[in-house]
Scaffold this motif. Structure first.
Motif, PDB file in Angstrom:
ATOM      1  N   UNK A 200       0.802  -1.233   0.000  1.00 24.40           N
ATOM      2  CA  UNK A 200       0.000   0.000   0.000  1.00 24.40           C
ATOM      3  C   UNK A 200       0.829   1.275   0.000  1.00 24.40           C
ATOM      4  N   UNK A 201       1.997   1.264   0.617  1.00 22.98           N
ATOM      5  CA  UNK A 201       2.826   2.470   0.661  1.00 22.98           C
ATOM      6  C   UNK A 201       3.343   2.852  -0.723  1.00 22.98           C
ATOM      7  N   UNK A 202       3.339   1.902  -1.664  1.00 21.67           N
ATOM      8  CA  UNK A 202       3.863   2.160  -3.007  1.00 21.67           C
ATOM      9  C   UNK A 202       2.762   2.403  -4.033  1.00 21.67           C
ATOM     10  N   UNK A 203       1.516   2.410  -3.624  1.00 25.84           N
ATOM     11  CA  UNK A 203       0.427   2.685  -4.564  1.00 25.84           C
ATOM     12  C   UNK A 203       0.570   4.103  -5.104  1.00 25.84           C
ATOM     13  N   UNK A 204       0.232   4.268  -6.396  1.00 25.85           N
ATOM     14  CA  UNK A 204       0.420   5.555  -7.048  1.00 25.85           C
ATOM     15  C   UNK A 204      -0.921   6.166  -7.436  1.00 25.85           C
TER      16      UNK A 204
END
Length: 412
Positions: free
Chosen positions: A387-391
Protein backbone atom coordinates in the motif's frame (compact mmCIF):
# COMPACT_ATOMS: atom_id res chain seq x y z
CA UNK A 1 -55.81 8.09 -16.06
CA UNK A 2 -56.49 11.14 -18.22
CA UNK A 3 -59.41 13.21 -19.47
CA UNK A 4 -59.38 15.78 -22.28
CA UNK A 5 -62.00 18.42 -23.04
CA UNK A 6 -61.91 20.64 -26.10
CA UNK A 7 -63.54 24.08 -25.97
CA UNK A 8 -63.81 26.74 -28.67
CA UNK A 9 -60.35 28.28 -28.19
CA UNK A 10 -58.66 25.88 -25.81
CA UNK A 11 -58.00 22.25 -25.02
CA UNK A 12 -57.88 21.18 -21.37
CA UNK A 13 -56.34 17.91 -20.19
CA UNK A 14 -56.39 16.68 -16.61
CA UNK A 15 -55.09 13.42 -15.26
CA UNK A 16 -53.47 11.42 -12.51
CA UNK A 17 -50.81 8.72 -12.35
CA UNK A 18 -49.30 6.37 -9.82
CA UNK A 19 -45.84 4.82 -10.25
CA UNK A 20 -44.21 2.20 -8.06
CA UNK A 21 -40.74 0.72 -8.15
CA UNK A 22 -38.76 -1.73 -6.03
CA UNK A 23 -35.03 -2.20 -5.63
CA UNK A 24 -33.13 -4.96 -3.89
CA UNK A 25 -29.47 -4.81 -2.96
CA UNK A 26 -27.25 -7.49 -1.49
CA UNK A 27 -23.50 -7.12 -0.97
CA UNK A 28 -21.09 -9.80 0.10
CA UNK A 29 -17.34 -10.08 0.37
CA UNK A 30 -14.64 -12.67 0.87
CA UNK A 31 -10.92 -12.37 1.39
CA UNK A 32 -8.77 -13.33 -1.59
CA UNK A 33 -5.16 -13.47 -2.71
CA UNK A 34 -3.63 -12.66 -6.10
CA UNK A 35 -1.39 -15.26 -7.71
CA UNK A 36 1.36 -14.60 -10.29
CA UNK A 37 -1.23 -14.32 -13.09
CA UNK A 38 -3.30 -11.78 -11.06
CA UNK A 39 -6.08 -14.33 -10.67
CA UNK A 40 -7.97 -14.13 -7.38
CA UNK A 41 -7.77 -17.18 -5.12
CA UNK A 42 -10.29 -17.59 -2.25
CA UNK A 43 -8.70 -17.08 1.15
CA UNK A 44 -11.66 -16.78 3.48
CA UNK A 45 -15.39 -17.44 3.91
CA UNK A 46 -18.12 -15.43 2.17
CA UNK A 47 -19.60 -12.69 4.36
CA UNK A 48 -22.80 -10.74 3.67
CA UNK A 49 -22.37 -7.03 4.40
CA UNK A 50 -25.68 -5.57 3.28
CA UNK A 51 -29.18 -6.81 2.52
CA UNK A 52 -31.44 -3.90 1.63
CA UNK A 53 -34.90 -3.60 0.09
CA UNK A 54 -36.20 -0.27 -1.16
CA UNK A 55 -39.49 0.99 -2.55
CA UNK A 56 -40.54 4.22 -4.26
CA UNK A 57 -44.15 5.30 -4.79
CA UNK A 58 -45.11 8.46 -6.67
CA UNK A 59 -48.66 9.76 -6.98
CA UNK A 60 -49.19 12.67 -9.36
CA UNK A 61 -52.05 14.87 -10.52
CA UNK A 62 -51.62 17.18 -13.47
CA UNK A 63 -53.43 19.63 -15.75
CA UNK A 64 -52.57 20.97 -19.20
CA UNK A 65 -54.35 23.85 -20.94
CA UNK A 66 -53.63 24.76 -24.59
CA UNK A 67 -55.10 28.18 -25.35
CA UNK A 68 -55.35 29.67 -28.87
CA UNK A 69 -54.68 33.38 -28.44
CA UNK A 70 -54.74 33.84 -32.23
CA UNK A 71 -54.77 31.54 -35.26
CA UNK A 72 -50.94 31.51 -35.24
CA UNK A 73 -50.31 31.96 -31.49
CA UNK A 74 -50.81 29.29 -28.79
CA UNK A 75 -50.27 29.54 -25.04
CA UNK A 76 -49.62 26.46 -22.92
CA UNK A 77 -50.27 26.42 -19.16
CA UNK A 78 -49.50 23.29 -17.16
CA UNK A 79 -48.97 22.09 -13.62
CA UNK A 80 -48.09 18.81 -11.95
CA UNK A 81 -48.10 17.88 -8.28
CA UNK A 82 -45.87 14.97 -7.25
CA UNK A 83 -46.03 13.15 -3.91
CA UNK A 84 -43.23 10.60 -3.56
CA UNK A 85 -42.57 8.21 -0.69
CA UNK A 86 -39.23 6.39 -0.50
CA UNK A 87 -38.77 3.61 2.04
CA UNK A 88 -35.85 1.32 2.86
CA UNK A 89 -35.88 -1.87 4.92
CA UNK A 90 -32.61 -3.16 6.34
CA UNK A 91 -33.07 -6.94 6.37
CA UNK A 92 -29.35 -7.34 6.97
CA UNK A 93 -29.59 -5.74 10.39
CA UNK A 94 -32.55 -7.91 11.36
CA UNK A 95 -31.67 -11.23 9.71
CA UNK A 96 -27.88 -11.13 9.75
CA UNK A 97 -27.14 -9.03 12.80
CA UNK A 98 -25.26 -6.38 10.78
CA UNK A 99 -24.38 -3.05 12.50
CA UNK A 100 -26.44 -0.85 10.15
CA UNK A 101 -29.62 1.16 10.69
CA UNK A 102 -30.95 1.86 7.22
CA UNK A 103 -34.66 1.52 7.96
CA UNK A 104 -36.26 4.76 6.90
CA UNK A 105 -39.20 6.50 5.29
CA UNK A 106 -38.87 9.72 3.31
CA UNK A 107 -41.56 11.85 1.72
CA UNK A 108 -41.01 14.40 -1.04
CA UNK A 109 -43.75 16.70 -2.35
CA UNK A 110 -43.57 19.37 -5.04
CA UNK A 111 -45.82 21.35 -7.38
CA UNK A 112 -44.19 22.01 -10.75
CA UNK A 113 -45.66 24.70 -13.04
CA UNK A 114 -44.89 25.19 -16.74
CA UNK A 115 -45.56 27.95 -19.24
CA UNK A 116 -45.04 27.82 -23.01
CA UNK A 117 -45.69 29.99 -26.05
CA UNK A 118 -45.65 29.00 -29.74
CA UNK A 119 -45.84 31.51 -32.60
CA UNK A 120 -46.02 30.53 -36.25
CA UNK A 121 -44.44 33.65 -37.72
CA UNK A 122 -44.84 32.32 -41.27
CA UNK A 123 -45.65 29.02 -42.99
CA UNK A 124 -41.91 28.26 -42.95
CA UNK A 125 -40.88 29.49 -39.46
CA UNK A 126 -42.21 28.73 -35.96
CA UNK A 127 -40.85 30.31 -32.78
CA UNK A 128 -41.27 28.75 -29.33
CA UNK A 129 -40.34 29.37 -25.73
CA UNK A 130 -40.99 27.68 -22.40
CA UNK A 131 -40.34 28.07 -18.69
CA UNK A 132 -40.75 24.96 -16.52
CA UNK A 133 -39.88 23.35 -13.22
CA UNK A 134 -39.27 19.69 -12.40
CA UNK A 135 -38.25 17.61 -9.39
CA UNK A 136 -36.70 14.22 -8.64
CA UNK A 137 -36.74 12.39 -5.34
CA UNK A 138 -33.65 10.43 -4.20
CA UNK A 139 -33.70 6.70 -4.85
CA UNK A 140 -33.35 4.16 -2.01
CA UNK A 141 -29.75 3.43 -3.11
CA UNK A 142 -28.84 7.14 -3.07
CA UNK A 143 -30.34 7.50 0.39
CA UNK A 144 -28.39 4.44 1.54
CA UNK A 145 -25.07 5.82 0.32
CA UNK A 146 -24.90 9.44 1.45
CA UNK A 147 -22.46 9.45 4.37
CA UNK A 148 -19.01 10.95 3.56
CA UNK A 149 -17.55 9.09 6.54
CA UNK A 150 -18.74 5.73 5.15
CA UNK A 151 -18.11 5.80 1.41
CA UNK A 152 -19.70 3.17 -0.83
CA UNK A 153 -18.29 1.23 -3.76
CA UNK A 154 -21.36 2.29 -5.74
CA UNK A 155 -23.47 1.03 -4.22
CA UNK A 156 -21.67 -0.83 -1.47
CA UNK A 157 -21.12 -0.95 2.27
CA UNK A 158 -24.37 0.90 3.00
CA UNK A 159 -24.46 2.59 6.38
CA UNK A 160 -26.88 4.63 8.46
CA UNK A 161 -26.80 7.67 6.21
CA UNK A 162 -28.13 11.23 6.48
CA UNK A 163 -31.27 12.21 4.52
CA UNK A 164 -31.05 13.84 1.10
CA UNK A 165 -33.13 16.65 -0.36
CA UNK A 166 -35.02 16.24 -3.64
CA UNK A 167 -33.56 17.82 -6.78
CA UNK A 168 -35.48 20.79 -8.17
CA UNK A 169 -34.68 22.04 -11.67
CA UNK A 170 -35.85 25.18 -13.46
CA UNK A 171 -35.47 25.40 -17.24
CA UNK A 172 -35.81 28.25 -19.72
CA UNK A 173 -35.77 27.36 -23.43
CA UNK A 174 -36.26 29.50 -26.55
CA UNK A 175 -35.88 28.49 -30.15
CA UNK A 176 -37.24 28.18 -33.66
CA UNK A 177 -37.84 25.53 -36.29
CA UNK A 178 -38.81 25.63 -39.91
CA UNK A 179 -38.29 24.60 -43.51
CA UNK A 180 -36.06 25.84 -46.28
CA UNK A 181 -36.12 25.02 -49.96
CA UNK A 182 -35.66 21.42 -51.14
CA UNK A 183 -37.46 19.98 -48.08
CA UNK A 184 -34.62 21.01 -45.76
CA UNK A 185 -35.79 21.07 -42.14
CA UNK A 186 -33.91 23.04 -39.46
CA UNK A 187 -34.19 23.72 -35.75
CA UNK A 188 -32.28 25.83 -33.23
CA UNK A 189 -32.73 26.27 -29.49
CA UNK A 190 -31.06 27.89 -26.49
CA UNK A 191 -31.55 26.34 -23.04
CA UNK A 192 -30.67 27.25 -19.49
CA UNK A 193 -31.27 24.88 -16.55
CA UNK A 194 -30.42 25.39 -12.90
CA UNK A 195 -30.61 22.44 -10.49
CA UNK A 196 -31.00 23.12 -6.79
CA UNK A 197 -29.79 20.40 -4.39
CA UNK A 198 -28.44 18.41 -7.33
CA UNK A 199 -27.59 14.81 -6.44
CA UNK A 200 -23.96 14.02 -7.27
CA UNK A 201 -21.81 10.97 -6.63
CA UNK A 202 -18.59 12.24 -5.05
CA UNK A 203 -15.57 9.93 -5.40
CA UNK A 204 -13.05 9.51 -2.59
CA UNK A 205 -10.39 8.31 -5.05
CA UNK A 206 -10.55 4.61 -4.11
CA UNK A 207 -13.34 3.57 -6.49
CA UNK A 208 -15.72 4.51 -3.69
CA UNK A 209 -17.75 7.55 -2.76
CA UNK A 210 -21.12 8.83 -1.62
CA UNK A 211 -24.17 10.71 -2.86
CA UNK A 212 -24.70 14.24 -1.67
CA UNK A 213 -26.80 17.32 -2.38
CA UNK A 214 -24.60 19.92 -4.00
CA UNK A 215 -26.02 23.45 -3.75
CA UNK A 216 -26.63 24.52 -7.33
CA UNK A 217 -25.45 23.30 -10.70
CA UNK A 218 -26.12 24.83 -14.09
CA UNK A 219 -26.44 23.48 -17.62
CA UNK A 220 -26.82 25.84 -20.53
CA UNK A 221 -26.10 25.75 -24.21
CA UNK A 222 -27.40 25.53 -27.74
CA UNK A 223 -28.80 22.78 -29.95
CA UNK A 224 -28.79 22.97 -33.76
CA UNK A 225 -30.20 20.53 -36.28
CA UNK A 226 -30.63 20.00 -40.02
CA UNK A 227 -32.37 17.18 -41.84
CA UNK A 228 -33.59 16.36 -45.32
CA UNK A 229 -35.56 13.52 -46.84
CA UNK A 230 -35.72 12.98 -50.58
CA UNK A 231 -36.66 10.04 -52.76
CA UNK A 232 -34.42 7.20 -51.67
CA UNK A 233 -32.08 9.25 -49.52
CA UNK A 234 -32.24 10.98 -46.14
CA UNK A 235 -29.77 12.61 -43.80
CA UNK A 236 -29.66 14.50 -40.52
CA UNK A 237 -27.03 16.46 -38.61
CA UNK A 238 -27.12 17.72 -35.04
CA UNK A 239 -24.75 19.79 -32.94
CA UNK A 240 -24.94 20.53 -29.23
CA UNK A 241 -22.92 22.87 -27.06
CA UNK A 242 -23.25 22.21 -23.32
CA UNK A 243 -21.73 24.31 -20.56
CA UNK A 244 -22.29 22.30 -17.36
CA UNK A 245 -20.86 23.99 -14.27
CA UNK A 246 -21.09 24.09 -10.51
CA UNK A 247 -22.73 27.25 -9.20
CA UNK A 248 -21.92 26.75 -5.51
CA UNK A 249 -18.71 26.38 -3.53
CA UNK A 250 -17.98 23.16 -1.68
CA UNK A 251 -15.19 21.01 -0.27
CA UNK A 252 -15.19 17.41 -1.51
CA UNK A 253 -12.82 14.49 -1.00
CA UNK A 254 -10.42 13.83 -3.89
CA UNK A 255 -7.09 12.81 -2.38
CA UNK A 256 -5.53 11.85 -5.74
CA UNK A 257 -6.04 15.33 -7.17
CA UNK A 258 -2.75 17.27 -7.14
CA UNK A 259 -4.49 20.22 -5.45
CA UNK A 260 -5.83 18.15 -2.52
CA UNK A 261 -5.36 19.87 0.84
CA UNK A 262 -3.98 23.06 -0.77
CA UNK A 263 -7.06 25.27 -0.46
CA UNK A 264 -7.24 27.48 2.65
CA UNK A 265 -11.03 27.03 2.62
CA UNK A 266 -10.97 23.22 2.90
CA UNK A 267 -9.40 21.69 5.98
CA UNK A 268 -10.55 18.07 5.64
CA UNK A 269 -8.21 15.23 4.72
CA UNK A 270 -7.82 14.86 0.95
CA UNK A 271 -10.29 17.65 0.16
CA UNK A 272 -10.34 19.93 -2.86
CA UNK A 273 -12.33 23.14 -3.28
CA UNK A 274 -14.96 23.37 -5.99
CA UNK A 275 -15.93 26.90 -6.98
CA UNK A 276 -18.72 28.40 -9.11
CA UNK A 277 -17.79 28.11 -12.76
CA UNK A 278 -15.87 24.82 -12.47
CA UNK A 279 -17.03 22.34 -15.12
CA UNK A 280 -18.84 19.17 -14.05
CA UNK A 281 -16.83 16.01 -14.94
CA UNK A 282 -18.17 13.45 -17.35
CA UNK A 283 -19.99 15.90 -19.65
CA UNK A 284 -18.35 16.92 -22.97
CA UNK A 285 -18.93 20.49 -24.12
CA UNK A 286 -19.33 19.69 -27.82
CA UNK A 287 -21.16 16.83 -29.49
CA UNK A 288 -21.95 16.24 -33.15
CA UNK A 289 -24.04 13.55 -34.83
CA UNK A 290 -24.42 12.86 -38.54
CA UNK A 291 -26.60 10.13 -40.01
CA UNK A 292 -27.48 9.10 -43.56
CA UNK A 293 -29.80 6.45 -45.04
CA UNK A 294 -29.84 5.31 -48.66
CA UNK A 295 -32.50 3.14 -50.24
CA UNK A 296 -30.12 1.55 -52.74
CA UNK A 297 -32.71 -0.95 -54.05
CA UNK A 298 -36.33 -1.64 -53.32
CA UNK A 299 -35.27 -4.30 -50.80
CA UNK A 300 -31.85 -2.96 -49.80
CA UNK A 301 -31.19 -0.02 -47.48
CA UNK A 302 -27.79 1.18 -46.25
CA UNK A 303 -26.93 3.65 -43.51
CA UNK A 304 -24.07 5.35 -41.70
CA UNK A 305 -23.92 7.12 -38.33
CA UNK A 306 -21.09 9.32 -37.07
CA UNK A 307 -20.82 10.38 -33.41
CA UNK A 308 -18.18 12.86 -32.24
CA UNK A 309 -17.58 14.26 -28.74
CA UNK A 310 -15.07 16.71 -27.32
CA UNK A 311 -12.92 16.03 -24.26
CA UNK A 312 -14.16 16.04 -20.66
CA UNK A 313 -12.82 16.26 -17.13
CA UNK A 314 -12.67 13.03 -15.12
CA UNK A 315 -14.15 12.37 -11.69
CA UNK A 316 -11.81 13.45 -8.96
CA UNK A 317 -10.97 16.61 -10.92
CA UNK A 318 -14.15 18.49 -10.04
CA UNK A 319 -12.14 21.69 -9.53
CA UNK A 320 -10.55 21.29 -13.02
CA UNK A 321 -7.12 22.09 -11.54
CA UNK A 322 -5.35 18.72 -11.32
CA UNK A 323 -1.82 18.81 -12.80
CA UNK A 324 0.32 15.64 -13.12
CA UNK A 325 3.91 15.86 -11.92
CA UNK A 326 5.06 12.38 -12.97
CA UNK A 327 5.88 11.45 -9.38
CA UNK A 328 3.18 11.72 -6.73
CA UNK A 329 0.39 12.53 -9.17
CA UNK A 330 -0.23 11.10 -12.63
CA UNK A 331 -2.90 11.37 -15.28
CA UNK A 332 -4.04 14.49 -17.10
CA UNK A 333 -7.31 14.85 -15.17
CA UNK A 334 -9.25 14.82 -18.41
CA UNK A 335 -9.82 12.57 -21.42
CA UNK A 336 -9.65 13.53 -25.08
CA UNK A 337 -12.44 13.72 -27.60
CA UNK A 338 -13.27 10.97 -30.07
CA UNK A 339 -15.34 10.16 -33.15
CA UNK A 340 -16.89 6.80 -34.00
CA UNK A 341 -18.43 5.63 -37.28
CA UNK A 342 -21.09 2.89 -37.50
CA UNK A 343 -22.50 1.27 -40.66
CA UNK A 344 -25.88 -0.45 -40.99
CA UNK A 345 -27.74 -2.32 -43.69
CA UNK A 346 -30.88 -4.38 -44.22
CA UNK A 347 -32.40 -6.58 -46.92
CA UNK A 348 -36.13 -7.33 -46.98
CA UNK A 349 -37.31 -10.77 -48.08
CA UNK A 350 -40.90 -9.92 -48.80
CA UNK A 351 -43.05 -7.97 -46.37
CA UNK A 352 -42.49 -9.89 -43.15
CA UNK A 353 -38.82 -10.98 -43.10
CA UNK A 354 -35.76 -8.72 -42.93
CA UNK A 355 -32.06 -9.53 -42.72
CA UNK A 356 -30.11 -6.76 -40.97
CA UNK A 357 -26.50 -6.09 -40.04
CA UNK A 358 -24.44 -3.52 -38.17
CA UNK A 359 -20.72 -2.78 -38.04
CA UNK A 360 -19.90 -0.60 -35.02
CA UNK A 361 -16.70 1.42 -34.62
CA UNK A 362 -15.66 0.74 -38.22
CA UNK A 363 -12.09 2.01 -37.79
CA UNK A 364 -11.65 0.28 -34.41
CA UNK A 365 -10.89 3.55 -32.66
CA UNK A 366 -9.48 3.31 -29.12
CA UNK A 367 -11.19 5.87 -26.94
CA UNK A 368 -12.49 6.43 -23.42
CA UNK A 369 -15.96 7.53 -22.37
CA UNK A 370 -15.25 8.17 -18.67
CA UNK A 371 -12.38 8.54 -16.23
CA UNK A 372 -11.45 8.69 -12.55
CA UNK A 373 -8.46 9.78 -10.48
CA UNK A 374 -7.60 6.92 -8.13
CA UNK A 375 -4.91 4.73 -6.57
CA UNK A 376 -3.12 2.11 -8.69
CA UNK A 377 -2.05 -0.89 -6.60
CA UNK A 378 0.02 -2.53 -9.38
CA UNK A 379 3.42 -1.75 -10.87
CA UNK A 380 4.22 -1.52 -14.60
CA UNK A 381 4.64 -5.30 -14.76
CA UNK A 382 1.27 -6.00 -13.17
CA UNK A 383 2.59 -7.11 -9.77
CA UNK A 384 0.71 -6.11 -6.62
CA UNK A 385 2.62 -3.55 -4.56
CA UNK A 386 2.56 -2.72 -0.88
CA UNK A 387 0.00 0.00 0.00
CA UNK A 388 2.83 2.47 0.66
CA UNK A 389 3.86 2.16 -3.01
CA UNK A 390 0.43 2.68 -4.56
CA UNK A 391 0.42 5.55 -7.05
CA UNK A 392 -2.14 8.23 -7.84
CA UNK A 393 -3.14 7.66 -11.45
CA UNK A 394 -5.99 8.10 -13.88
CA UNK A 395 -8.34 5.23 -14.67
CA UNK A 396 -10.34 5.13 -17.92
CA UNK A 397 -13.60 3.55 -19.00
CA UNK A 398 -12.76 2.25 -22.49
CA UNK A 399 -15.19 2.52 -25.38
CA UNK A 400 -16.39 -0.57 -27.20
CA UNK A 401 -14.06 -1.93 -29.92
CA UNK A 402 -15.10 -2.84 -33.45
CA UNK A 403 -18.05 -5.23 -33.41
CA UNK A 404 -20.46 -6.72 -35.93
CA UNK A 405 -24.01 -8.05 -35.67
CA UNK A 406 -26.19 -9.93 -38.14
CA UNK A 407 -29.77 -10.87 -37.43
CA UNK A 408 -33.25 -11.53 -38.79
CA UNK A 409 -36.45 -9.64 -38.00
CA UNK A 410 -39.83 -11.28 -38.55
CA UNK A 411 -43.25 -9.74 -38.19
CA UNK A 412 -46.55 -11.57 -37.87
Amino acid sequence: MQSTRKLADQQITIGASHDRSRSNFEQSEAEGALDATRAVLPAGPLQVDALIHGRSRTTSVYAHDLVSLAPNLQLTLAGRYNDTRVSTVDDGRVQLGLPTTLDGEGRYRKFNPALGLTWQASPAVTWFGSLSQGNRAPSPIELGCSDPANACVLPNALQSDPPLEQVVSRTLEVGARGKLASALNWNAALFHTVNRDDLLFISNGLAAGYFTNFGRTQRQGVELGLSQQTAGFGWSAGYSYLRATYRSSACIVSEHNSTAETSPNCSGEGEIEVRPGDRIPGLPQHSFKLAADWQALAALSLGAQLRAYSGQFVRGNENNQHQPDGAGFNGAGRIGGFAVLDLTGSWKFGKDVELFGKLANVFDRRYATAGLLGANAFDAGGALQAPADWRAEQFLGPGAPRAAWVGVRMSF
